[in-house]
Motif scaffolding. Structure first.
Motif, PDB file in Angstrom:
ATOM      1  N   ALA A   1      -0.230  13.881  15.873  1.00 56.07           N
ATOM      2  CA  ALA A   1      -0.550  15.075  15.176  1.00 56.07           C
ATOM      3  C   ALA A   1      -0.164  14.984  13.788  1.00 56.07           C
ATOM      4  N   ARG A   2       1.005  14.459  13.392  1.00 59.68           N
ATOM      5  CA  ARG A   2       1.369  14.252  11.968  1.00 59.68           C
ATOM      6  C   ARG A   2       1.120  15.736  11.061  1.00 59.68           C
ATOM      7  N   PRO A   3       2.055  16.659  11.506  1.00 63.43           N
ATOM      8  CA  PRO A   3       2.320  17.641  10.576  1.00 63.43           C
ATOM      9  C   PRO A   3       2.924  17.390   9.286  1.00 63.43           C
TER      10      PRO A   3
ATOM     11  N   LEU B   1      -5.762   1.373  11.377  1.00 62.66           N
ATOM     12  CA  LEU B   1      -5.489   0.146  10.434  1.00 62.66           C
ATOM     13  C   LEU B   1      -4.699  -0.802  11.331  1.00 62.66           C
ATOM     14  N   ARG B   2      -3.502  -0.503  11.710  1.00 66.17           N
ATOM     15  CA  ARG B   2      -2.520  -1.519  12.446  1.00 66.17           C
ATOM     16  C   ARG B   2      -3.276  -1.891  13.743  1.00 66.17           C
ATOM     17  N   ALA B   3      -3.731  -0.953  14.396  1.00 64.06           N
ATOM     18  CA  ALA B   3      -4.364  -1.846  15.570  1.00 64.06           C
ATOM     19  C   ALA B   3      -5.733  -2.724  15.227  1.00 64.06           C
TER      20      ALA B   3
ATOM     21  N   LYS C   1       0.696  -1.140  -0.063  1.00 68.70           N
ATOM     22  CA  LYS C   1      -0.017  -0.058  -0.144  1.00 68.70           C
ATOM     23  C   LYS C   1       0.881   1.273  -0.100  1.00 68.70           C
ATOM     24  N   ASN C   2       2.071   1.321   0.987  1.00 68.60           N
ATOM     25  CA  ASN C   2       2.629   2.566   0.932  1.00 68.60           C
ATOM     26  C   ASN C   2       3.655   2.553   0.215  1.00 68.60           C
ATOM     27  N   ALA C   3       3.641   1.805  -1.093  1.00 66.96           N
ATOM     28  CA  ALA C   3       4.391   2.236  -2.241  1.00 66.96           C
ATOM     29  C   ALA C   3       3.375   2.435  -3.242  1.00 66.96           C
TER      30      ALA C   3
ATOM     31  N   ASP D   1       4.821  20.179   7.855  1.00 65.52           N
ATOM     32  CA  ASP D   1       5.709  21.073   7.807  1.00 65.52           C
ATOM     33  C   ASP D   1       7.241  20.844   7.029  1.00 65.52           C
ATOM     34  N   MET D   2       7.720  19.756   6.958  1.00 64.64           N
ATOM     35  CA  MET D   2       8.779  19.273   6.486  1.00 64.64           C
ATOM     36  C   MET D   2       8.578  19.334   4.987  1.00 64.64           C
ATOM     37  N   HIS D   3       7.410  18.749   4.428  1.00 68.21           N
ATOM     38  CA  HIS D   3       6.973  18.752   3.170  1.00 68.21           C
ATOM     39  C   HIS D   3       7.221  20.307   2.684  1.00 68.21           C
ATOM     40  N   LEU D   4       6.495  21.163   3.431  1.00 67.54           N
ATOM     41  CA  LEU D   4       6.407  22.362   3.010  1.00 67.54           C
ATOM     42  C   LEU D   4       7.752  23.429   2.848  1.00 67.54           C
TER      43      LEU D   4
ATOM     44  N   ASP E   1      14.599  17.324   9.330  1.00 69.36           N
ATOM     45  CA  ASP E   1      14.568  17.508  10.581  1.00 69.36           C
ATOM     46  C   ASP E   1      14.676  15.807  11.180  1.00 69.36           C
ATOM     47  N   LEU E   2      13.480  15.229  10.439  1.00 70.37           N
ATOM     48  CA  LEU E   2      13.453  13.635  10.624  1.00 70.37           C
ATOM     49  C   LEU E   2      13.261  13.047   9.566  1.00 70.37           C
ATOM     50  N   PRO E   3      13.414  11.738   9.326  1.00 69.21           N
ATOM     51  CA  PRO E   3      13.314  11.091   8.136  1.00 69.21           C
ATOM     52  C   PRO E   3      11.908  10.781   7.684  1.00 69.21           C
TER      53      PRO E   3
ATOM     54  N   THR F   1       8.460   5.158  19.354  1.00 67.45           N
ATOM     55  CA  THR F   1       8.968   6.703  19.194  1.00 67.45           C
ATOM     56  C   THR F   1       8.662   7.448  17.949  1.00 67.45           C
ATOM     57  N   VAL F   2       8.051   6.693  16.831  1.00 71.12           N
ATOM     58  CA  VAL F   2       7.552   7.537  15.572  1.00 71.12           C
ATOM     59  C   VAL F   2       6.474   8.423  15.879  1.00 71.12           C
ATOM     60  N   PHE F   3       5.479   8.029  16.382  1.00 69.93           N
ATOM     61  CA  PHE F   3       4.103   8.512  16.517  1.00 69.93           C
ATOM     62  C   PHE F   3       3.823   8.778  18.036  1.00 69.93           C
TER      63      PHE F   3
ATOM     64  N   VAL G   1       8.671   9.589   5.646  1.00 73.43           N
ATOM     65  CA  VAL G   1       8.461   8.944   4.693  1.00 73.43           C
ATOM     66  C   VAL G   1       7.701   9.442   3.360  1.00 73.43           C
ATOM     67  N   THR G   2       6.640  10.251   3.670  1.00 72.99           N
ATOM     68  CA  THR G   2       5.968  10.716   2.525  1.00 72.99           C
ATOM     69  C   THR G   2       6.534  12.065   2.203  1.00 72.99           C
ATOM     70  N   GLY G   3       7.278  12.888   3.297  1.00 79.93           N
ATOM     71  CA  GLY G   3       7.813  13.846   3.091  1.00 79.93           C
ATOM     72  C   GLY G   3       9.049  13.829   1.845  1.00 79.93           C
TER      73      GLY G   3
HETATM   74  N1  EPU Z   1       6.553  14.595  10.922  1.00 81.81           N
HETATM   75  C1  EPU Z   1       6.684  15.673  11.034  1.00 81.81           C
HETATM   76  N2  EPU Z   1       6.612  16.699  10.115  1.00 81.81           N
HETATM   77  C2  EPU Z   1       6.641  16.389   8.779  1.00 81.81           C
HETATM   78  C3  EPU Z   1       6.168  15.049   8.622  1.00 81.81           C
HETATM   79  C4  EPU Z   1       6.285  14.015   9.517  1.00 81.81           C
HETATM   80  O1  EPU Z   1       6.778  16.211  12.286  1.00 81.81           O
HETATM   81  O2  EPU Z   1       6.625  17.415   7.824  1.00 81.81           O
HETATM   82  C5  EPU Z   1       6.751  13.669  11.903  1.00 81.81           C
HETATM   83  C6  EPU Z   1       5.134  12.926  12.121  1.00 81.81           C
HETATM   84  O3  EPU Z   1       4.239  13.330  12.965  1.00 81.81           O
HETATM   85  C7  EPU Z   1       5.771  11.439  12.646  1.00 81.81           C
HETATM   86  C8  EPU Z   1       7.167  11.302  12.193  1.00 81.81           C
HETATM   87  O4  EPU Z   1       7.635  12.507  11.643  1.00 81.81           O
HETATM   88  O5  EPU Z   1       6.028  11.893  14.018  1.00 81.81           O
HETATM   89  C9  EPU Z   1       7.274  10.188  11.021  1.00 81.81           C
HETATM   90  O6  EPU Z   1       6.385  10.515  10.168  1.00 81.81           O
HETATM   91  P1  EPU Z   1       6.290  10.111   8.596  1.00 81.81           P
HETATM   92  O7  EPU Z   1       6.375  11.574   7.940  1.00 81.81           O
HETATM   93  O8  EPU Z   1       7.572   9.278   8.363  1.00 81.81           O
HETATM   94  O9  EPU Z   1       4.953   9.381   8.401  1.00 81.81           O
HETATM   95  P2  EPU Z   1       4.044   9.478   6.935  1.00 81.81           P
HETATM   96  O10 EPU Z   1       5.029   9.482   5.862  1.00 81.81           O
HETATM   97  O11 EPU Z   1       2.872  10.452   7.140  1.00 81.81           O
HETATM   98  C10 EPU Z   1       4.397   6.843   6.252  1.00 81.81           C
HETATM   99  C11 EPU Z   1       3.220   5.725   6.211  1.00 81.81           C
HETATM  100  C12 EPU Z   1       2.687   5.249   7.584  1.00 81.81           C
HETATM  101  C13 EPU Z   1       3.960   4.869   8.499  1.00 81.81           C
HETATM  102  C14 EPU Z   1       4.800   6.223   8.674  1.00 81.81           C
HETATM  103  C15 EPU Z   1       6.180   5.609   9.491  1.00 81.81           C
HETATM  104  C16 EPU Z   1       2.560   6.064   3.962  1.00 81.81           C
HETATM  105  C17 EPU Z   1       1.335   6.499   3.102  1.00 81.81           C
HETATM  106  N3  EPU Z   1       2.170   6.091   5.362  1.00 81.81           N
HETATM  107  O12 EPU Z   1       3.487   7.870   6.971  1.00 81.81           O
HETATM  108  O13 EPU Z   1       1.872   4.117   7.189  1.00 81.81           O
HETATM  109  O14 EPU Z   1       3.443   4.750   9.858  1.00 81.81           O
HETATM  110  O15 EPU Z   1       5.328   6.610   7.341  1.00 81.81           O
HETATM  111  O16 EPU Z   1       6.620   4.625   9.034  1.00 81.81           O
HETATM  112  O17 EPU Z   1       3.616   5.632   3.524  1.00 81.81           O
HETATM  113  C18 EPU Z   1       0.041   2.694   7.910  1.00 81.81           C
HETATM  114  O18 EPU Z   1       0.464   2.110   6.720  1.00 81.81           O
HETATM  115  O19 EPU Z   1      -0.621   2.087   8.716  1.00 81.81           O
HETATM  116  C19 EPU Z   1       0.769   3.902   8.061  1.00 81.81           C
HETATM  117  C20 EPU Z   1       0.162   4.777   8.976  1.00 81.81           C
END
Ligand code: EPU
Length: 418
Positions: free
Chosen positions: A120-122, A369-371, A22-24, A124-127, A159-161, A325-327, A163-165
């Protein structure tokens, strides 16, 4: 609404096949917007997240077709520029259209995602990354509007690695002028898969899979014909199921090189995991040993496997500390597991799991989903009947989970709940 009903206690044996990730698939579908032509993604799983992104691409004016050969996206003409609130609130990954739209058309307007069930999942890093590439970012009425005549290559240190950013910026950089370097980039296999696909489209991306990715922008990209990587989280979920239920399960499509952290933990917990042709085989034997787990960005232990692994530890021998540690809020499964007789206490970012001999079936529900997957796993070993409601969470990311588990001998079925 659908629910999943499970009669616990069956041993699992046999072979199960994982779908493309899915995430690919989600970033790859967004990447199709970069190319004026008809792209194909092969073997795309029927997931509601995939349908949501398909709806968004259609809303933007692209053509989307599902068929036996896969998913086609025709992005010859894409007049739309906006990802509306209704779609972004259903699925945050909708923000993945931002990079491609700005790179190819110079403008995108995307609803800012709010917080969600796991944190919270902002964005900001994409922007900030897009701003570093010369884009103008304006936030108004809950939407971000990003404009740029043509993006310019830049050095971006995350700031953080994220994934979608990382994926958004990689797609944006693919059509930018000059070289972009993303440091502290996400190293997930799905990021690497996107890079492979961009390169097949005529892009010039190096270093994906490491924490420094270099992208030389090109003037135009061609359409893709791509088979996405197998879903390591789906594979991991079946590996945990096998370890939990005894018996012997072969997970075809599970890539050992993508599952190192999980496999190491499963082995420490006493399961046997062996490579076989095209996959991995797991053998569980009695109660698992309790082990500690700490989630982290890839190649660390995936946060997307934390809940499922906790189901295994819930019936482990001993005490396990599971640290997220991620969320910041990804323990919503804990109270539901406790309703099934687990003994789990959350202390800050950690869950202290005291293994119990048995779980007992109950009506439970989850908020992500994962829960939900973790509750299904717990139901497989619990005494009696478990009913997991709100199955729409599972359908976001697992293709026919109940059918695949039933194929291994689980007593599980989808029911309609009033
Ligand atoms: N974060 C920021 N600022 C940003 C982006 C992220 O502070 O601009 C923080 C997030 O709040 C989080 C951490 O960085 O605390 C990591 O988040 P990341 O951006 O890596 O997550 P994501 O890209 O939104 C993808 C997966 C998630 C998976 C995470 C971590 C996709 C579509 N989604 O989300 O998948 O949990 O990486 O591996 O690739 C799932 O499939 O159930 C799922 C939630």
């Amino acid at each position: 609404m659908d629910a999943i009903e499970i009669e616990g206690g069956a041993r699992l044996t046999g072979t199960v096949e994982v779908s493309p990730a899915k995430n690919a698939v989600l970033p790859l579908m967004a990447a199709a917007l970069l190319a004026p032509g008809r792209s194909r993604l092969r073997r795309v799983p029927r997931l509601s997240d995939v349908r949501t992104l398909a709806r968004l691409l259609e809303h933007l004016g692209a053509g989307v077709e599902f068929g036996d050969g896969g998913l086609w996206v025709d992005a010859a003409r894409v007049p739309g520029r906006e990802a509306p609130y209704e779609l972004v609130k259903t699925m945050r990954a909708s923000v993945l259209v931002l990079g491609p739209l700005v790179a190819r058309f110079g403008r995108a307007r995307v609803s800012l995602p709010g917080g969600c069930a796991i944190g919270a999942r902002p964005i900001d890093m994409h922007l900030k990354g897009l701003e570093a590439m010369g884009a103008r970012v304006v936030l108004e009425h809950g939407y971000v509007e990003v404009t740029a005549r043509r993006l310019r290559g830049a050095r971006i240190v995350l700031d953080l690695p994220t994934v979608t950013g990382t994926e958004n910026l990689m797609m944006a950089a693919a059509l930018a002028e000059g070289r972009t370097v993303i440091e502290n980039a996400a190293r997930e296999p799905e990021v690497e898969d996107l890079a492979r696909c961009l390169n097949a489209m005529g892009g010039r991306v190096r270093g994906a899979g490491s924490s420094v990715i270099e992208i030389d922008g090109v003037g135009e990209l061609g359409p893709m014909d791509h088979l996405p990587v197998p879903d390591r989280i789906e594979a991991g979920t079946f590996l945990v199921a096998g370890a939990l239920c005894g018996g012997e399960v072969t997970v075809r499509g599970a890539r050992a090189d993508h599952l190192d952290a999980l496999v190491a933990k499963l082995k420490q917990a006493g399961a046997r995991v062996d490579p076989v042709k095209d996959g991995l085989r797991v053998r569980g034997d009695g109660r698992a040993r309790s082990v500690d787990v700490r989630t982290g960005p890839y190649p660390g232990f995936p946060t997307d496997m934390q809940a499922q692994f906790m189901a295994l530890m819930a019936v482990g021998r001993g005490l396990s500390v599971i640290t997220e540690t991620v969320f910041e809020n990804r323990f919503m499964h804990v109270p539901e597991l406790n309703r099934m007789g687990a003994d789990i206490r959350v202390e800050g970012g950690s869950a202290v799991v005291r293994g119990v001999r048995r779980l007992s079936g109950a009506r439970v529900m989850a908020t992500d989903l994962r829960a939900s997957a973790a509750l299904v796993l717990a139901g497989l070993v619990a005494d009696g009947t478990t009913v997991v409601s709100r199955v729409y969470h599972l359908d976001r990311g697992y293709e026919r989970l109940e059918e695949k588990l039933a194929g291994l001998g689980a007593r599980i079925r989808r029911i309609r709940e009033r």
